[in-house]
Design a protein around this motif. Structure first.
Motif, mmCIF file in Angstrom:
data_model
loop_
_atom_site.group_PDB
_atom_site.id
_atom_site.type_symbol
_atom_site.label_atom_id
_atom_site.label_comp_id
_atom_site.label_asym_id
_atom_site.label_seq_id
_atom_site.Cartn_x
_atom_site.Cartn_y
_atom_site.Cartn_z
ATOM 1 N N TRP A 209 0.844 -1.207 0.000
ATOM 2 C CA TRP A 209 0.000 0.000 0.000
ATOM 3 C C TRP A 209 0.877 1.256 0.000
ATOM 4 O O TRP A 209 0.667 2.193 -0.759
ATOM 5 C CB TRP A 209 -0.913 0.008 1.234
ATOM 6 N N ARG A 210 1.916 1.251 0.838
ATOM 7 C CA ARG A 210 2.800 2.431 0.925
ATOM 8 C C ARG A 210 3.500 2.680 -0.405
ATOM 9 O O ARG A 210 3.629 3.819 -0.859
ATOM 10 C CB ARG A 210 3.821 2.259 2.042
ATOM 11 N N ARG A 211 3.953 1.608 -1.066
ATOM 12 C CA ARG A 211 4.630 1.747 -2.351
ATOM 13 C C ARG A 211 3.657 2.331 -3.378
ATOM 14 O O ARG A 211 3.983 3.247 -4.130
ATOM 15 C CB ARG A 211 5.143 0.393 -2.821
ATOM 16 N N ALA A 212 2.424 1.824 -3.373
ATOM 17 C CA ALA A 212 1.413 2.302 -4.322
ATOM 18 C C ALA A 212 1.099 3.771 -4.068
ATOM 19 O O ALA A 212 0.999 4.563 -5.019
ATOM 20 C CB ALA A 212 0.152 1.445 -4.211
ATOM 21 N N GLU A 213 0.999 4.154 -2.804
ATOM 22 C CA GLU A 213 0.701 5.554 -2.479
ATOM 23 C C GLU A 213 1.868 6.470 -2.879
ATOM 24 O O GLU A 213 1.652 7.588 -3.368
ATOM 25 C CB GLU A 213 0.439 5.694 -0.968
ATOM 26 N N ASP A 232 14.625 -0.053 -14.796
ATOM 27 C CA ASP A 232 14.339 -1.240 -13.951
ATOM 28 C C ASP A 232 13.858 -0.863 -12.547
ATOM 29 O O ASP A 232 13.741 -1.705 -11.668
ATOM 30 C CB ASP A 232 15.611 -2.096 -13.827
ATOM 31 N N ALA A 233 13.561 0.418 -12.339
ATOM 32 C CA ALA A 233 13.186 0.847 -10.978
ATOM 33 C C ALA A 233 11.758 0.456 -10.624
ATOM 34 O O ALA A 233 11.390 0.334 -9.459
ATOM 35 C CB ALA A 233 13.343 2.357 -10.854
ATOM 36 N N LEU A 234 10.922 0.259 -11.688
ATOM 37 C CA LEU A 234 9.517 -0.052 -11.419
ATOM 38 C C LEU A 234 9.235 -1.531 -11.702
ATOM 39 O O LEU A 234 9.605 -2.049 -12.756
ATOM 40 C CB LEU A 234 8.606 0.831 -12.286
ATOM 41 N N SER A 235 8.573 -2.182 -10.737
ATOM 42 C CA SER A 235 8.216 -3.607 -10.909
ATOM 43 C C SER A 235 6.885 -3.690 -11.673
ATOM 44 O O SER A 235 6.177 -2.678 -11.805
ATOM 45 C CB SER A 235 8.040 -4.242 -9.524
ATOM 46 N N PRO A 236 6.502 -4.901 -12.119
ATOM 47 C CA PRO A 236 5.187 -5.042 -12.763
ATOM 48 C C PRO A 236 4.048 -4.577 -11.846
ATOM 49 O O PRO A 236 3.120 -3.914 -12.302
ATOM 50 C CB PRO A 236 5.100 -6.552 -13.034
ATOM 51 N N ASP A 237 4.194 -4.864 -10.525
ATOM 52 C CA ASP A 237 3.157 -4.383 -9.582
ATOM 53 C C ASP A 237 3.089 -2.856 -9.594
ATOM 54 O O ASP A 237 2.020 -2.256 -9.562
ATOM 55 C CB ASP A 237 3.476 -4.848 -8.138
ATOM 56 N N ASP A 238 4.283 -2.226 -9.661
ATOM 57 C CA ASP A 238 4.316 -0.750 -9.672
ATOM 58 C C ASP A 238 3.558 -0.223 -10.876
ATOM 59 O O ASP A 238 2.813 0.741 -10.799
ATOM 60 C CB ASP A 238 5.772 -0.254 -9.748
ATOM 61 N N ARG A 239 3.770 -0.888 -12.013
ATOM 62 C CA ARG A 239 3.170 -0.371 -13.256
ATOM 63 C C ARG A 239 1.653 -0.530 -13.232
ATOM 64 O O ARG A 239 0.923 0.125 -13.953
ATOM 65 C CB ARG A 239 3.772 -1.087 -14.471
ATOM 66 N N ALA A 240 1.174 -1.395 -12.306
ATOM 67 C CA ALA A 240 -0.280 -1.616 -12.250
ATOM 68 C C ALA A 240 -0.975 -0.513 -11.461
ATOM 69 O O ALA A 240 -2.190 -0.388 -11.469
ATOM 70 C CB ALA A 240 -0.541 -2.963 -11.577
ATOM 71 N N VAL A 241 -0.144 0.331 -10.768
ATOM 72 C CA VAL A 241 -0.756 1.385 -9.922
ATOM 73 C C VAL A 241 -1.440 2.435 -10.807
ATOM 74 O O VAL A 241 -0.884 2.919 -11.763
ATOM 75 C CB VAL A 241 0.336 2.063 -9.039
#
Ligand SMILES: N#Cc1ccccc1Cn1ccc2ccc(-c3cc(N)[nH]n3)cc21
Length: 241
Positions: A209-213, A232-241
């Motif tokens: 949650w903190r990463r997404a925020e 490479d700083a953003l993971s697939p989860d990051d890109r889903a935000v």
């Protein structure tokens, strides 16, 4: 190893806050030592003149080179980085602060008027690195406020100055992103509730949650930072935000 800071200025009292709070305690503990020096000490006329009219004309006055060269020769340990605040400088960032915090110390030259004769920076480069830096895209009346800002940003990164290392490692900008929102008691305040995930005890969910925020806030307020992140700083989860 004590981090040594020297500041040369025509307004030494302006730097009095350097003796307070975090920096005060760090100085008492021998982690940081601070010297503030009045440039006028190195003038040789009865009026203690530090400025003169600009060559080529134009508004205001420019700071004379000779008092600066004499002051720096006395104050600056050989090889120490000279930092010159200026609206025309490279950006001062958290990354720059971290880089400087790993050095033995810094000398700051606080200009006033329309700035310092450019030959001072050129001459000083013979004895160590010189960094002409800006703390933001606005024009101050002199370098002292910028030095207070930079000294605070750098010294809090000097090992041992901030007790809890985590509180600096998770700073805004430490990972190139803005930090997300923070909350404390009460859980419900004036009809406003703390996000439930933070009360869940599920540490993995809290971290997600903190990463997404952080990503959401950065995209909203500082899209330039997001664009500057390495591929490479953003993971697939990051890109889903
Ligand atoms: N230079 C200059 C200048 C040029 C034009 C008009 C007024 C000034 C005032 N000034 C004199 C010294 C000095 C130092 C740092 C800043 C400074 C830094 C950031 N980020 N903004 N302003 C300003 C400074």
């Amino acid at each position: 190893m004590t981090f040594r800071i020297d500041v040369v200025t025509i307004f030494p009292d302006y730097l009095a806050p350097l003796r307070q709070s975090l920096l005060g305690r760090a100085a008492e503990r021998g982690l940081v030592s601070v010297g503030v020096h009045d440039l006028r000490q190195w003038t040789d006329d009865v009026h203690r003149t530090v400025d003169d009219a600009p060559y080529g004309g134009g508004p205001g006055m420019v700071m004379r080179p000779e008092p600066w060269a004499r002051a720096l020769a006395d104050v600056r340990p050989p090889g120490t980085r000279l930092v010159v605040p200026t609206p025309a400088g490279r950006p001062f960032t958290q990354a720059v602060a971290a880089e400087w915090a790993a050095e033995p110390g810094l000398v700051f030259a606080c200009g006033r008027y329309e700035g310092i004769d450019q030959r001072v920076a050129e001459w000083a480069a013979q004895d160590g690195p010189v960094s002409e830096v800006s703390i933001g895209d606005y024009v101050l009346a002199g370098g002292e406020s910028a030095v207070l800002v930079m000294v605070e940003a750098v010294t809090r990164l000097v090992p041992g100055v901030v007790g809890n290392r985590e509180s600096v490692e998770f700073d805004s900008h430490a990972d190139g992103l803005l930090e997300g929102p923070s909350y404390t008691r009460p859980a419900s305040w004036r009809g406003l509730d703390v996000p439930a995930v933070l009360l869940s005890g599920d540490h993995a969910a809290v971290a997600r949650w903190r990463r997404a925020e952080s990503l959401r806030r950065t995209a909203d307020r500082r899209p330039d930072l997001l664009a500057a992140l390495p591929e490479d700083a953003l993971s697939p989860d990051d890109r889903a935000v």
